[in-house]
Design a protein around this motif. Sequence first.
Motif, short mmCIF file in Angstrom:
data_model
loop_
_atom_site.label_atom_id
_atom_site.label_comp_id
_atom_site.label_asym_id
_atom_site.label_seq_id
_atom_site.Cartn_x
_atom_site.Cartn_y
_atom_site.Cartn_z
N LEU A 34 0.82 -1.22 0.00
CA LEU A 34 0.00 0.00 0.00
C LEU A 34 0.85 1.26 0.00
CD1 LEU A 34 -2.95 -0.94 2.38
CD2 LEU A 34 -3.05 -0.55 -0.09
N VAL A 35 1.99 1.22 0.64
CA VAL A 35 2.87 2.41 0.67
C VAL A 35 4.02 2.28 -0.33
CG1 VAL A 35 2.27 2.98 3.05
CG2 VAL A 35 4.27 1.56 2.59
N PRO A 38 8.88 -1.24 -1.25
CA PRO A 38 10.04 -1.67 -2.06
C PRO A 38 10.47 -0.64 -3.11
CG PRO A 38 8.44 -3.44 -1.86
CD PRO A 38 7.78 -2.20 -1.33
N ASP A 39 9.61 0.34 -3.40
CA ASP A 39 9.99 1.40 -4.34
C ASP A 39 10.55 2.62 -3.62
OD1 ASP A 39 9.30 -0.02 -6.60
OD2 ASP A 39 7.23 0.69 -6.58
N ILE A 40 10.38 2.68 -2.31
CA ILE A 40 10.86 3.81 -1.52
C ILE A 40 12.23 3.52 -0.91
CG2 ILE A 40 10.39 5.22 0.53
CD1 ILE A 40 7.40 4.73 -0.01
N VAL A 41 12.42 2.28 -0.46
CA VAL A 41 13.66 1.88 0.21
C VAL A 41 14.43 0.94 -0.72
CG1 VAL A 41 14.60 0.70 2.24
CG2 VAL A 41 12.49 2.02 2.44
N ARG A 42 15.74 1.15 -0.83
CA ARG A 42 16.55 0.25 -1.66
C ARG A 42 16.30 -1.19 -1.21
NH1 ARG A 42 22.58 2.14 -1.82
NH2 ARG A 42 22.73 0.01 -2.61
N LEU A 43 16.15 -2.09 -2.16
CA LEU A 43 15.76 -3.47 -1.87
C LEU A 43 16.71 -4.17 -0.91
CD1 LEU A 43 14.50 -4.58 -5.39
CD2 LEU A 43 13.12 -3.98 -3.39
N ASN A 44 18.02 -4.04 -1.11
CA ASN A 44 18.95 -4.75 -0.23
C ASN A 44 18.84 -4.22 1.21
OD1 ASN A 44 20.36 -2.29 -1.02
ND2 ASN A 44 22.23 -3.23 -0.22
N ARG A 45 18.62 -2.93 1.36
CA ARG A 45 18.49 -2.36 2.70
C ARG A 45 17.17 -2.76 3.35
NH1 ARG A 45 21.47 3.31 1.44
NH2 ARG A 45 23.55 2.39 1.46
N PRO A 158 16.22 -2.90 -14.01
CA PRO A 158 15.34 -2.47 -12.92
C PRO A 158 13.92 -2.20 -13.41
CG PRO A 158 16.71 -0.65 -13.63
CD PRO A 158 17.18 -1.88 -14.39
N PHE A 159 13.00 -2.20 -12.46
CA PHE A 159 11.61 -1.90 -12.74
C PHE A 159 11.35 -0.43 -12.44
CE2 PHE A 159 11.68 -6.39 -11.72
CZ PHE A 159 10.93 -6.93 -12.75
N GLY A 160 10.34 0.13 -13.12
CA GLY A 160 9.93 1.49 -12.80
C GLY A 160 9.26 1.52 -11.44
N LYS A 161 9.18 2.69 -10.87
CA LYS A 161 8.53 2.85 -9.57
C LYS A 161 7.02 2.71 -9.73
CE LYS A 161 12.42 3.88 -7.57
NZ LYS A 161 13.17 2.84 -6.97
N ALA A 162 6.42 1.94 -8.85
CA ALA A 162 4.97 1.74 -8.89
C ALA A 162 4.27 2.86 -8.13
CB ALA A 162 4.61 0.40 -8.27
N VAL A 163 3.08 3.18 -8.54
CA VAL A 163 2.25 4.16 -7.87
C VAL A 163 0.94 3.47 -7.51
CG1 VAL A 163 1.06 6.38 -8.11
CG2 VAL A 163 3.28 6.04 -9.19
N PHE A 164 0.53 3.60 -6.25
CA PHE A 164 -0.70 2.95 -5.82
C PHE A 164 -1.88 3.58 -6.53
CE2 PHE A 164 -4.39 2.56 -3.01
CZ PHE A 164 -4.46 1.19 -2.95
N ASP A 165 -2.74 2.72 -7.09
CA ASP A 165 -3.95 3.15 -7.77
C ASP A 165 -5.07 2.23 -7.33
OD1 ASP A 165 -5.98 3.88 -9.49
OD2 ASP A 165 -4.85 3.52 -11.33
N SER A 166 -5.94 2.73 -6.48
CA SER A 166 -7.01 1.90 -5.92
C SER A 166 -7.95 1.36 -7.00
CB SER A 166 -7.81 2.70 -4.88
OG SER A 166 -8.42 3.83 -5.48
N ARG A 167 -8.00 2.01 -8.16
CA ARG A 167 -8.86 1.51 -9.25
C ARG A 167 -8.38 0.17 -9.78
NH1 ARG A 167 -8.23 6.32 -13.09
NH2 ARG A 167 -6.19 6.09 -12.15
N GLN A 168 -7.10 -0.15 -9.55
CA GLN A 168 -6.55 -1.40 -10.04
C GLN A 168 -6.98 -2.61 -9.20
OE1 GLN A 168 -4.96 -1.76 -12.94
NE2 GLN A 168 -5.43 0.40 -13.22
N ILE A 169 -7.50 -2.35 -8.01
CA ILE A 169 -7.94 -3.46 -7.15
C ILE A 169 -8.99 -4.30 -7.87
CG2 ILE A 169 -9.12 -4.03 -4.98
CD1 ILE A 169 -7.73 -1.54 -3.78
N GLY A 170 -9.90 -3.65 -8.59
CA GLY A 170 -10.94 -4.36 -9.32
C GLY A 170 -10.38 -5.26 -10.41
N ALA A 171 -9.18 -4.95 -10.91
CA ALA A 171 -8.58 -5.77 -11.97
C ALA A 171 -8.34 -7.19 -11.49
CB ALA A 171 -7.27 -5.15 -12.44
#
Length: 189
Positions: A34-35, A38-45, A158-171
């Motif tokens: 939800l927050v 993994p896109d905010i904090v470096r994965l290894n850390r 690497p992957f692009g940074k994800a952005v939470f989109d509540s509309r995707q829950i229905g997918a």
Amino acid sequence: MCASAGERLSGAIDAWLTNGVQIGFVAGALASSLVNLPDIVRLNRLMAMSALLAAAANASLLLQPSPAGLVAARIVTGVALAGVYPPALKLVSTWFVRSRGLALGAVIGALTLGSALPHLFRALTGSFDWRLVVLAATAATVVGSFLFWFFAHEGPYPFGKAVFDSRQIGAIFRDRSLMLVNIGYLGHM
């Protein structure tokens, strides 16, 4: 496991010790996604700090006098593992374009072996005190944290940074294939 020396836990508490990890993992994974942790904090850390939290929660089993405290420690362990398992899959995916499925299978196999490690410790210690199993598992987790911090790095894809989109829950419910994958995953839990 015993709440204190010489005391045996009830079957219900034994079950909650296992279920607590699962509940914590689901709660941790949902909160993390939800927050977009993994896109905010470096994965290894993220993985290293989460492994340290898991080690601390595991070690606290040695200090908890009550069954409720033991279950709480297992829930915290599960939350911490949500900061290791999914980020590990994402990190490994950054190293592969081809054969990514095989690489992810290898990581899941390694995670399975890691989950089984305390059982190996118990088998090797035989009639020794259960505290040795907890200490060995905690030490192995601290070593894992060290390895994540110093040796795990994102790959060249690497992957692009994800952005939470509540509309995707229905997918999840509209896409039958995706829904079946999620049901299968949740079913294995």
